[in-house]
Every structure is written in C-alpha cells, then in structure tokens.
Design a protein around this motif. Sequence first.
Motif, PDB file in Angstrom:
ATOM      1  N   THR A   1      10.010  22.916 -39.878  1.00 54.39           N
ATOM      2  CA  THR A   1       9.557  23.936 -39.211  1.00 54.39           C
ATOM      3  C   THR A   1       9.381  23.766 -37.770  1.00 54.39           C
ATOM      4  O   THR A   1       9.474  22.663 -37.222  1.00 54.39           O
ATOM      5  N   ALA A   2       9.553  24.898 -36.948  1.00 50.34           N
ATOM      6  CA  ALA A   2       9.442  24.775 -35.702  1.00 50.34           C
ATOM      7  C   ALA A   2       8.937  25.928 -35.191  1.00 50.34           C
ATOM      8  O   ALA A   2       9.013  26.812 -35.458  1.00 50.34           O
ATOM      9  N   THR A   3       8.078  25.752 -33.846  1.00 53.91           N
ATOM     10  CA  THR A   3       7.708  27.046 -33.079  1.00 53.91           C
ATOM     11  C   THR A   3       8.408  26.971 -31.921  1.00 53.91           C
ATOM     12  O   THR A   3       8.597  26.110 -31.203  1.00 53.91           O
ATOM     13  N   VAL A   4       8.815  28.390 -31.641  1.00 53.77           N
ATOM     14  CA  VAL A   4       9.693  28.782 -30.420  1.00 53.77           C
ATOM     15  C   VAL A   4       8.962  28.465 -29.139  1.00 53.77           C
ATOM     16  O   VAL A   4       7.771  28.893 -29.097  1.00 53.77           O
ATOM     17  N   THR A   5       9.315  27.692 -28.306  1.00 51.40           N
ATOM     18  CA  THR A   5       8.849  27.243 -27.118  1.00 51.40           C
ATOM     19  C   THR A   5       9.844  27.560 -25.864  1.00 51.40           C
ATOM     20  O   THR A   5      11.147  27.937 -26.166  1.00 51.40           O
ATOM     21  N   PRO A   6       9.496  27.812 -24.502  1.00 50.81           N
ATOM     22  CA  PRO A   6      10.360  28.203 -23.763  1.00 50.81           C
ATOM     23  C   PRO A   6      11.499  27.208 -23.483  1.00 50.81           C
ATOM     24  O   PRO A   6      12.611  27.831 -23.183  1.00 50.81           O
ATOM     25  N   ASP A   7      11.462  26.098 -23.762  1.00 52.23           N
ATOM     26  CA  ASP A   7      12.610  25.175 -23.789  1.00 52.23           C
ATOM     27  C   ASP A   7      13.714  25.454 -24.841  1.00 52.23           C
ATOM     28  O   ASP A   7      14.828  25.086 -24.756  1.00 52.23           O
ATOM     29  N   MET A   8      13.481  26.405 -25.816  1.00 49.68           N
ATOM     30  CA  MET A   8      14.351  26.933 -26.739  1.00 49.68           C
ATOM     31  C   MET A   8      14.868  28.080 -26.453  1.00 49.68           C
ATOM     32  O   MET A   8      15.815  28.616 -27.384  1.00 49.68           O
ATOM     33  N   PHE A   9      14.553  28.815 -25.379  1.00 45.26           N
ATOM     34  CA  PHE A   9      14.956  30.102 -24.944  1.00 45.26           C
ATOM     35  C   PHE A   9      16.428  29.975 -24.550  1.00 45.26           C
ATOM     36  O   PHE A   9      17.079  28.621 -24.189  1.00 45.26           O
TER      37      PHE A   9
ATOM     38  N   ALA B   1      19.036  37.453 -36.089  1.00 46.42           N
ATOM     39  CA  ALA B   1      17.706  38.007 -35.629  1.00 46.42           C
ATOM     40  C   ALA B   1      17.277  37.282 -34.445  1.00 46.42           C
ATOM     41  O   ALA B   1      17.230  36.014 -34.497  1.00 46.42           O
ATOM     42  N   PRO B   2      16.446  37.970 -33.465  1.00 47.04           N
ATOM     43  CA  PRO B   2      15.835  37.230 -32.365  1.00 47.04           C
ATOM     44  C   PRO B   2      14.482  36.667 -32.928  1.00 47.04           C
ATOM     45  O   PRO B   2      14.086  37.279 -33.774  1.00 47.04           O
ATOM     46  N   THR B   3      14.062  35.858 -32.311  1.00 44.08           N
ATOM     47  CA  THR B   3      12.723  35.219 -32.509  1.00 44.08           C
ATOM     48  C   THR B   3      12.067  34.957 -31.077  1.00 44.08           C
ATOM     49  O   THR B   3      12.539  34.249 -30.336  1.00 44.08           O
ATOM     50  N   PRO B   4      10.747  35.677 -30.913  1.00 44.99           N
ATOM     51  CA  PRO B   4      10.303  35.428 -29.347  1.00 44.99           C
ATOM     52  C   PRO B   4       9.546  34.131 -29.338  1.00 44.99           C
ATOM     53  O   PRO B   4       9.169  33.436 -30.594  1.00 44.99           O
ATOM     54  N   GLU B   5       9.042  33.917 -28.216  1.00 45.67           N
ATOM     55  CA  GLU B   5       7.941  32.651 -27.982  1.00 45.67           C
ATOM     56  C   GLU B   5       6.766  32.543 -29.091  1.00 45.67           C
ATOM     57  O   GLU B   5       6.230  33.728 -29.162  1.00 45.67           O
ATOM     58  N   GLY B   6       6.440  31.756 -29.487  1.00 43.81           N
ATOM     59  CA  GLY B   6       5.377  31.225 -30.331  1.00 43.81           C
ATOM     60  C   GLY B   6       5.504  31.714 -31.688  1.00 43.81           C
ATOM     61  O   GLY B   6       4.552  31.446 -32.540  1.00 43.81           O
TER      62      GLY B   6
ATOM     63  N   LEU C   1      17.767  31.894 -17.131  1.00 45.79           N
ATOM     64  CA  LEU C   1      17.197  32.555 -18.584  1.00 45.79           C
ATOM     65  C   LEU C   1      18.212  33.568 -18.630  1.00 45.79           C
ATOM     66  O   LEU C   1      18.385  34.601 -17.798  1.00 45.79           O
ATOM     67  N   VAL C   2      18.734  33.850 -19.893  1.00 45.86           N
ATOM     68  CA  VAL C   2      19.367  34.880 -20.405  1.00 45.86           C
ATOM     69  C   VAL C   2      18.326  35.817 -21.097  1.00 45.86           C
ATOM     70  O   VAL C   2      18.237  36.985 -20.671  1.00 45.86           O
ATOM     71  N   HIS C   3      17.429  35.378 -22.049  1.00 44.90           N
ATOM     72  CA  HIS C   3      16.396  36.150 -22.468  1.00 44.90           C
ATOM     73  C   HIS C   3      15.452  35.251 -23.298  1.00 44.90           C
ATOM     74  O   HIS C   3      15.799  34.048 -23.721  1.00 44.90           O
ATOM     75  N   PRO C   4      14.293  35.668 -23.207  1.00 41.51           N
ATOM     76  CA  PRO C   4      13.052  34.759 -23.893  1.00 41.51           C
ATOM     77  C   PRO C   4      13.075  34.965 -25.134  1.00 41.51           C
ATOM     78  O   PRO C   4      11.911  35.391 -25.725  1.00 41.51           O
ATOM     79  N   ALA C   5      14.035  34.181 -26.035  1.00 40.15           N
ATOM     80  CA  ALA C   5      13.997  34.325 -27.316  1.00 40.15           C
ATOM     81  C   ALA C   5      14.773  33.003 -27.838  1.00 40.15           C
ATOM     82  O   ALA C   5      15.401  32.258 -27.098  1.00 40.15           O
ATOM     83  N   TYR C   6      14.543  32.654 -28.979  1.00 43.13           N
ATOM     84  CA  TYR C   6      15.282  31.418 -29.579  1.00 43.13           C
ATOM     85  C   TYR C   6      16.706  31.554 -29.456  1.00 43.13           C
ATOM     86  O   TYR C   6      17.455  32.413 -29.800  1.00 43.13           O
ATOM     87  N   SER C   7      17.209  30.458 -28.878  1.00 40.07           N
ATOM     88  CA  SER C   7      18.764  30.275 -28.585  1.00 40.07           C
ATOM     89  C   SER C   7      19.431  29.899 -29.956  1.00 40.07           C
ATOM     90  O   SER C   7      19.065  29.159 -30.622  1.00 40.07           O
ATOM     91  N   THR C   8      20.525  30.151 -29.769  1.00 38.24           N
ATOM     92  CA  THR C   8      21.754  29.875 -30.893  1.00 38.24           C
ATOM     93  C   THR C   8      21.891  28.158 -30.833  1.00 38.24           C
ATOM     94  O   THR C   8      21.675  27.728 -31.770  1.00 38.24           O
TER      95      THR C   8
END
Length: 131
Positions: A14-22, A72-77, A29-36
């Motif tokens: 498991t992982a929780t999306v954090t800004p370093d994963m954007f 699909a996108p995944t936001p921070e947190g 920054l391209v967008h504040p979402a989980y990057s490929t």
Amino acid sequence: MKPGMQVGQTATITATVTPDMFAQFEGTLVHPAYSTVSMVYHMEWAARQIILPYLEHFEEGIGGGIKAKHLAPTPEGMTLEITATLTQLKGKAVICDVIVKNNKAIVGEGEVTQYILPRSVITEKLQEMKI
C-alpha cells in the motif's frame, strides 16, 4: 532460486499519495496527482515482493521489462493498493500482472518482468558496460 515459487502467488503493498509522488518534470509540477513514474515504481516494488522470499544469498532480481497503463488519477492523501500476481515462470524470468487501485477505481494495470541472476553475473555485466 529457492523452491516454492508458484504461478498464482500474490503480494500486495500500500502507498498513500504524497507531493513527492505528483506528476512533475525537472521540479515543475504538472498536476497534483499520482504520477505514472510513481505508479511504475510501486508496480515494480509489489512484484519484487513475490521474489524476495525465494532469492538465494548469491542471487538478486533485476528488472527486465514493464508494461503499464495509467487509467485514473489519484489525488494527495488517497491510499493505493498495489497487487502483483505471478503469472509465468520462464527460466530465469518471473512475470507478474499488477493492478493498482484506490478506493474508487482501478488506477493502473500492467506487467512486470524480473530476472533472477547470480549477483556475480550482474556485477560482471555492469563492469562490461564501464569498459
């Protein structure tokens, strides 16, 4: 490789999306979402969990390929569940299908190939590249 690895085995991280994963490039920054890029990392890490219990002290896994679709996108947190399923054993190759989910959608899917090699072979191949 130690005996016992079988098609159908699974491993989940498991992982929780954090800004370093954007999604970002060169610090922009391209967008504040989980990057490929982060998704691929997690897919490889989940697949590695399959091989770890079976490595001999003189062996190591090395990446051989990855296929990935980011769906699909995944936001921070938001928390992700990444599950690798062993689908094929071909000689030194260990091939896993991987699914990435958040609590609302399948975020990504793909395939990770790892090769189990003696550490000495990996070291030798690296040395050959330096020459």
